[in-house]
Design an enzyme around this catalytic site. Structure first.
Site, short mmCIF file in Angstrom:
data_model
loop_
_atom_site.label_atom_id
_atom_site.label_comp_id
_atom_site.label_asym_id
_atom_site.label_seq_id
_atom_site.Cartn_x
_atom_site.Cartn_y
_atom_site.Cartn_z
N HIS A 12 34.32 40.56 47.11
CA HIS A 12 35.33 41.97 46.70
C HIS A 12 35.99 42.69 45.48
CE1 HIS A 12 38.76 41.04 49.23
NE2 HIS A 12 38.75 41.15 47.99
N GLU A 244 41.95 33.24 48.09
CA GLU A 244 40.88 34.85 49.06
C GLU A 244 40.06 34.17 49.68
OE1 GLU A 244 41.50 38.77 46.74
OE2 GLU A 244 39.80 37.76 46.39
#
Length: 290
Positions: A12, A244
C-alpha cells in the site's frame, strides 16, 4: 450464510496513490508497477464481492501515540478520507457494512480476541491505495467503490506489535464469524502492507527480493508454518517496515484450508506479481481464490 470467496494481498505504498492521483501511471518509472495490476482489475470486475474486510495499518491519522489499539475494527456506515498533510486523496468515501462488522465484533470478541470498535474514523493510504490499485481511478462524486468495506486496522507501527501467530489466529476467527452471519454475502478479505522496506536509519532503502519471494511461497503453501516466524526475522530480513507483512497472515488465516480442521481445499493462485522498486519499496501482490 456469508462466505469468503477470495483473499487479496498487496502493498500500500503511498507514492502509488500519488502517482494515480497525479495521472502518472503511464510514466516509464510507474508503468511496470501498474501493469502488474491490469489482470487484477479485470478479475475484480468479474468477481466483485459484496463486502471486503480490508486489513491495513493506520499511519498516525486515525490513531496517534495517545491511543494505539492492537486490532481496531471499523463499525461505521461510512469512513471519510484522511488528510495526510497534503489534503485528502481525491477518492470516494468508504462505505462500511455495520451489520456484518457488528457480527464480526461479537463473534471474534467471544472467541477471546480483544478488538477495539471504532464508530468514527478516517482512513488513510493504507486502505485507499489498495482500493485504487484494484478498482482503478474513480470520480469521487460519481463513482463509488463497487463494494462495502470493513476496515481492520492493525498496529504495526509502535512496538509491541502482534505476532504473526496471533494475526493468523485472528484470520481464522474472522472466517468463523463470517460463516455464521445469516445473510448471503460474497466476502473477500484483503491483507495489505509490505513487502520488504525500511524508511529510516543506516539500512534505509533495504529491499530483499529473495526473502520477499520466499515469503510469498510460504504464504501460499505453508501459512501455518509462516505464522510462527518471529518478529526479529521480519526486521532483519525485510527491514523495519517489513513487519507490516504480519497483516497478510490475517487474510491467509481466513481461507478455508486454514480452518481447524480444514473446511475446504487449498486456494487457487489466480495472480502473483512482484516488482522492485516503487518509491524504495518492494511491491508484492497475490490473489487467492477459494
Amino acid at each position: 450464510m456469508a462466505r469468503i470467496t477470495a483473499s487479496v494481498y498487496t502493498s500500500h505504498v503511498p507514492a502509488i496513490g500519488a502517482a494515480m492521483d497525479l495521472h502518472k501511471t503511464a510514466e516509464p518509472y510507474w508503468q511496470p508497477v501498474f501493469a502488474g495490476y491490469d489482470f487484477s482489475r479485470r478479475w475484480l470486475r468479474e468477481h466483485t464481492p459484496d463486502v471486503v474486510v480490508l486489513v491495513y495499518n493506520d499511519h498516525a491519522n486515525a490513531f496517534s501515540l495517545d491511543c494505539i489499539p492492537t486490532f481496531a475494527l471499523g463499525t461505521a456506515a461510512e469512513f471519510g478520507i484522511a488528510d495526510e498533510g497534503w489534503g485528502p486523496r481525491p477518492v470516494p468515501p468508504v462505505m462500511g457494512h455495520p451489520e456484518l462488522a457488528a457480527h464480526i465484533a461479537q463473534s471474534v470478541i467471544q472467541q477471546d480476541f480483544d478488538l477495539t470498535l471504532v464508530n468514527r474514523m478516517e482512513v488513510d493510504h493504507g486502505l485507499t491505495v489498495p482500493l485504487s490499485l484494484l478498482c482503478g481511478e474513480r470520480d469521487p462524486q460519481r463513482e463509488p467503490w463497487p463494494f462495502r468495506v470493513i476496515p481492520l486496522a492493525v498496529n504495526v507501527v509502535q512496538y509491541p506489535v502482534p505476532s504473526g501467530r496471533r494475526c493468523y489466529a485472528l484470520g481464522q476467527a474472522i472466517a468463523r464469524a463470517v460463516q455464521s452471519f445469516d445473510e448471503d454475502l460474497n466476502v473477500q478479505i484483503w491483507g495489505t502492507g509490505g513487502m520488504s522496506h525500511q524508511l529510516q536509519g543506516a539500512r534505509a532503502g533495504l529491499i530483499n527480493r529473495a526473502w520477499d519471494n520466499a515469503f510469498l511461497d510460504r504464504l501460499i503453501a505453508d501459512p501455518a508454518g509462516l505464522a510462527q516466524l518471529p518478529h526479529i526475522d521480519y526486521v532483519r530480513e525485510a527491514g523495519s517496515e517489513g513487519i507490516e507483512l504480519v497483516m497478510w497472515l490475517i487474510a491467509r488465516g481466513a481461507m478455508a484450508d486454514c480452518a481447524t480442521p480444514p473446511s475446504g481445499p487449498a486456494p487457487r493462485v489466480t495472480h502473483r506479481f512482484y516488482h522492485v522498486p516503487a518509491s524504495n519499496t518492494a511491491v508484492g501482490h497475490l490473489i487467492l481464490e477459494a
